[in-house]
Design an enzyme around this catalytic site. Sequence first.
Site, PDB file in Angstrom:
ATOM      1  N   LYS A  64      30.674  38.835  50.870  1.00 17.18           N
ATOM      2  CA  LYS A  64      31.288  39.845  50.994  1.00 17.18           C
ATOM      3  C   LYS A  64      30.616  41.505  50.554  1.00 17.18           C
ATOM      4  O   LYS A  64      30.814  42.231  51.332  1.00 17.18           O
ATOM      5  CB  LYS A  64      32.465  39.858  49.888  1.00 17.18           C
ATOM      6  CG  LYS A  64      33.243  38.690  50.181  1.00 17.18           C
ATOM      7  CD  LYS A  64      34.214  38.664  48.903  1.00 17.18           C
ATOM      8  CE  LYS A  64      34.236  38.584  47.606  1.00 17.18           C
ATOM      9  NZ  LYS A  64      33.252  37.171  47.336  1.00 17.18           N
TER      10      LYS A  64
ATOM     11  N   ARG B 220      42.640  39.340  44.338  1.00 16.37           N
ATOM     12  CA  ARG B 220      42.319  37.903  44.270  1.00 16.37           C
ATOM     13  C   ARG B 220      43.503  37.064  43.867  1.00 16.37           C
ATOM     14  O   ARG B 220      43.394  35.781  43.667  1.00 16.37           O
ATOM     15  CB  ARG B 220      41.076  37.580  43.019  1.00 16.37           C
ATOM     16  CG  ARG B 220      39.834  37.661  43.518  1.00 16.37           C
ATOM     17  CD  ARG B 220      38.661  37.499  42.250  1.00 16.37           C
ATOM     18  NE  ARG B 220      37.600  37.079  42.804  1.00 16.37           N
ATOM     19  CZ  ARG B 220      36.284  37.633  43.084  1.00 16.37           C
ATOM     20  NH1 ARG B 220      36.611  38.995  42.792  1.00 16.37           N
ATOM     21  NH2 ARG B 220      35.361  37.235  43.218  1.00 16.37           N
TER      22      ARG B 220
ATOM     23  N   ARG C 271      20.872  34.477  44.359  1.00 13.98           N
ATOM     24  CA  ARG C 271      21.296  35.718  44.418  1.00 13.98           C
ATOM     25  C   ARG C 271      20.619  36.520  43.465  1.00 13.98           C
ATOM     26  O   ARG C 271      20.523  36.321  42.332  1.00 13.98           O
ATOM     27  CB  ARG C 271      22.819  35.901  44.468  1.00 13.98           C
ATOM     28  CG  ARG C 271      23.162  37.275  44.373  1.00 13.98           C
ATOM     29  CD  ARG C 271      24.578  37.440  44.641  1.00 13.98           C
ATOM     30  NE  ARG C 271      25.363  36.679  43.823  1.00 13.98           N
ATOM     31  CZ  ARG C 271      26.990  36.776  44.094  1.00 13.98           C
ATOM     32  NH1 ARG C 271      27.373  37.551  45.066  1.00 13.98           N
ATOM     33  NH2 ARG C 271      27.726  35.916  43.333  1.00 13.98           N
TER      34      ARG C 271
ATOM     35  N   ARG D 140      22.371  37.328  37.949  1.00 12.83           N
ATOM     36  CA  ARG D 140      23.736  37.442  37.141  1.00 12.83           C
ATOM     37  C   ARG D 140      23.832  35.971  36.354  1.00 12.83           C
ATOM     38  O   ARG D 140      23.741  35.108  36.841  1.00 12.83           O
ATOM     39  CB  ARG D 140      24.823  37.487  37.879  1.00 12.83           C
ATOM     40  CG  ARG D 140      25.132  38.912  38.492  1.00 12.83           C
ATOM     41  CD  ARG D 140      26.253  39.224  39.510  1.00 12.83           C
ATOM     42  NE  ARG D 140      27.346  38.081  39.310  1.00 12.83           N
ATOM     43  CZ  ARG D 140      28.389  38.354  40.142  1.00 12.83           C
ATOM     44  NH1 ARG D 140      28.364  39.113  41.386  1.00 12.83           N
ATOM     45  NH2 ARG D 140      29.366  37.568  40.232  1.00 12.83           N
TER      46      ARG D 140
ATOM     47  N   ARG E 267      34.075  29.537  38.596  1.00 12.03           N
ATOM     48  CA  ARG E 267      34.613  30.511  39.509  1.00 12.03           C
ATOM     49  C   ARG E 267      35.284  30.265  40.867  1.00 12.03           C
ATOM     50  O   ARG E 267      35.893  30.603  41.310  1.00 12.03           O
ATOM     51  CB  ARG E 267      33.556  31.709  39.667  1.00 12.03           C
ATOM     52  CG  ARG E 267      33.156  32.616  38.275  1.00 12.03           C
ATOM     53  CD  ARG E 267      31.889  33.238  38.419  1.00 12.03           C
ATOM     54  NE  ARG E 267      31.874  34.069  39.760  1.00 12.03           N
ATOM     55  CZ  ARG E 267      30.593  34.315  40.242  1.00 12.03           C
ATOM     56  NH1 ARG E 267      29.490  33.894  39.712  1.00 12.03           N
ATOM     57  NH2 ARG E 267      30.585  35.011  41.273  1.00 12.03           N
TER      58      ARG E 267
HETATM   59  P1  ADP Z   1      31.633  37.557  43.721  1.00 10.41           P
HETATM   60  O1  ADP Z   1      30.927  38.532  44.434  1.00 10.41           O
HETATM   61  O2  ADP Z   1      30.653  36.341  43.661  1.00 10.41           O
HETATM   62  O3  ADP Z   1      32.841  36.915  44.488  1.00 10.41           O
HETATM   63  P2  ADP Z   1      32.516  39.122  41.731  1.00 10.41           P
HETATM   64  O4  ADP Z   1      31.202  40.178  41.528  1.00 10.41           O
HETATM   65  O5  ADP Z   1      33.436  39.890  42.509  1.00 10.41           O
HETATM   66  O6  ADP Z   1      31.918  37.892  42.144  1.00 10.41           O
HETATM   67  O7  ADP Z   1      33.212  39.022  40.354  1.00 10.41           O
HETATM   68  C1  ADP Z   1      32.483  38.796  39.148  1.00 10.41           C
HETATM   69  C2  ADP Z   1      33.569  38.499  38.036  1.00 10.41           C
HETATM   70  O8  ADP Z   1      34.277  39.704  37.844  1.00 10.41           O
HETATM   71  C3  ADP Z   1      34.715  37.415  38.446  1.00 10.41           C
HETATM   72  O9  ADP Z   1      34.210  36.031  38.123  1.00 10.41           O
HETATM   73  C4  ADP Z   1      35.856  37.861  37.346  1.00 10.41           C
HETATM   74  O10 ADP Z   1      35.500  37.407  36.136  1.00 10.41           O
HETATM   75  C5  ADP Z   1      35.831  39.328  37.415  1.00 10.41           C
HETATM   76  N1  ADP Z   1      36.628  39.802  38.701  1.00 10.41           N
HETATM   77  C6  ADP Z   1      36.206  40.498  39.917  1.00 10.41           C
HETATM   78  N2  ADP Z   1      37.081  40.737  40.538  1.00 10.41           N
HETATM   79  C7  ADP Z   1      38.441  40.500  40.044  1.00 10.41           C
HETATM   80  C8  ADP Z   1      39.608  40.490  40.245  1.00 10.41           C
HETATM   81  N3  ADP Z   1      39.940  40.974  41.510  1.00 10.41           N
HETATM   82  N4  ADP Z   1      40.534  39.831  39.613  1.00 10.41           N
HETATM   83  C9  ADP Z   1      39.974  39.467  38.211  1.00 10.41           C
HETATM   84  N5  ADP Z   1      38.732  39.583  37.761  1.00 10.41           N
HETATM   85  C10 ADP Z   1      37.947  40.008  38.800  1.00 10.41           C
HETATM   86  P1  ADP Z   2      29.527  37.834  47.574  1.00 12.18           P
HETATM   87  O1  ADP Z   2      29.793  39.451  47.454  1.00 12.18           O
HETATM   88  O2  ADP Z   2      30.719  37.333  48.617  1.00 12.18           O
HETATM   89  O3  ADP Z   2      29.791  37.058  46.441  1.00 12.18           O
HETATM   90  P2  ADP Z   2      26.977  38.570  48.406  1.00 12.18           P
HETATM   91  O4  ADP Z   2      27.085  39.466  49.593  1.00 12.18           O
HETATM   92  O5  ADP Z   2      26.203  39.001  47.135  1.00 12.18           O
HETATM   93  O6  ADP Z   2      28.382  37.499  48.345  1.00 12.18           O
HETATM   94  O7  ADP Z   2      25.923  37.302  49.092  1.00 12.18           O
HETATM   95  C1  ADP Z   2      25.615  36.162  48.224  1.00 12.18           C
HETATM   96  C2  ADP Z   2      24.072  36.068  48.462  1.00 12.18           C
HETATM   97  O8  ADP Z   2      23.888  35.298  49.673  1.00 12.18           O
HETATM   98  C3  ADP Z   2      23.091  36.919  48.248  1.00 12.18           C
HETATM   99  O9  ADP Z   2      22.146  36.724  47.567  1.00 12.18           O
HETATM  100  C4  ADP Z   2      22.830  37.698  49.853  1.00 12.18           C
HETATM  101  O10 ADP Z   2      21.679  38.020  49.818  1.00 12.18           O
HETATM  102  C5  ADP Z   2      23.009  36.135  50.433  1.00 12.18           C
HETATM  103  N1  ADP Z   2      23.608  36.417  51.749  1.00 12.18           N
HETATM  104  C6  ADP Z   2      24.768  37.279  52.155  1.00 12.18           C
HETATM  105  N2  ADP Z   2      25.156  36.862  53.555  1.00 12.18           N
HETATM  106  C7  ADP Z   2      24.257  35.877  53.734  1.00 12.18           C
HETATM  107  C8  ADP Z   2      23.926  35.279  55.019  1.00 12.18           C
HETATM  108  N3  ADP Z   2      25.001  35.685  56.121  1.00 12.18           N
HETATM  109  N4  ADP Z   2      22.907  34.580  55.295  1.00 12.18           N
HETATM  110  C9  ADP Z   2      22.418  34.140  54.321  1.00 12.18           C
HETATM  111  N5  ADP Z   2      22.297  34.621  53.152  1.00 12.18           N
HETATM  112  C10 ADP Z   2      23.174  35.701  52.920  1.00 12.18           C
END
Ligand code: ADP
Ligand code: ADP
Length: 222
Positions: A13, A88, A127, A160, A171
């Site tokens: 994302k 979410r 990541r 992270r 998560r």
């Molecule tokens: P990812 O990119 O791996 O999906 P995020 O960076 O979006 O994870 O989220 C990291 C943490 O921040 C989550 O595990 C949660 O604790 C909090 N968080 C993020 N977005 C939300 C949301 N929409 N509602 C509640 N908690 C959230």
């Molecule tokens: P999210 O925000 O959904 O948690 P991220 O954008 O942070 O996901 O991506 C998670 C990890 O995967 C990062 O280290 C990113 O560089 C890598 N990544 C993202 N998209 C791809 C893809 N299409 N193929 C391989 N690696 C990817």
Amino acid sequence: MDIILIGAPGAGKGTQAERLSQILRIQHVASGDLFRKAFQEQTELALKAQRYVDLGELVPDEMTIPAVLGHVEEPESLHGALLDGFPRTLAQAKALDEELQRIHRQIDLAIYLKVPLEELLRRSTGRLFCYANQHVYHDTFRPPPVAGRCDLDGSTLYQRPDDTGEVLRRRFVIFFNEVTQVLDYYREQLKLREVDGNQSIDQVQAMLLNEINNSRRRETKA
Ligand code: ADP
Ligand code: ADP
């Protein structure tokens, strides 16, 4: 346009939102980034939210909803927002709709970025984030040109703490528990599209842009 990117941790994302927000000139609003920035700045929100994030739990809606909606209403989001990681929960989705309606906007498109679990694990555990602006890298799939440094702003890269072990597992469990209701909510409104996120970063970007352009065309016709 106001667009939502839905996907499990590691689905891509943030990576896609970083690119698309520049192409579409709309504001990237990432709930996770907002919390992490608050932690660095030691704001009041940080003091309340940190323990949830550290455990991999969702931050309660009463804190998350106002924090995110505040950014959706900023002047920078006037031409639209690309929401990443929010909503979410069903309550967040409903609160978002109510607020957008109040300011005469609406969600145009909700895209579910689907990726198999093994790939989600590979992406999350490798990541790397940049400390200054949360630019995203991966130790294998998207390595920085200089190890440990962000090539966009020069800041240090870090893993992270919630991207490993039991916290990461928690998560995933929470994501898959909550997402069905959120997907159903947008499916019923005929706004949901699914994109195969298990492709290269460029391929996923092309498919997302295709969905967004199709949605624009439909709206122009209507
Ligand atoms: P990812 O990119 O791996 O999906 P995020 O960076 O979006 O994870 O989220 C990291 C943490 O921040 C989550 O595990 C949660 O604790 C909090 N968080 C993020 N977005 C939300 C949301 N929409 N509602 C509640 N908690 C959230
Ligand atoms: P999210 O925000 O959904 O948690 P991220 O954008 O942070 O996901 O991506 C998670 C990890 O995967 C990062 O280290 C990113 O560089 C890598 N990544 C993202 N998209 C791809 C893809 N299409 N193929 C391989 N690696 C990817």
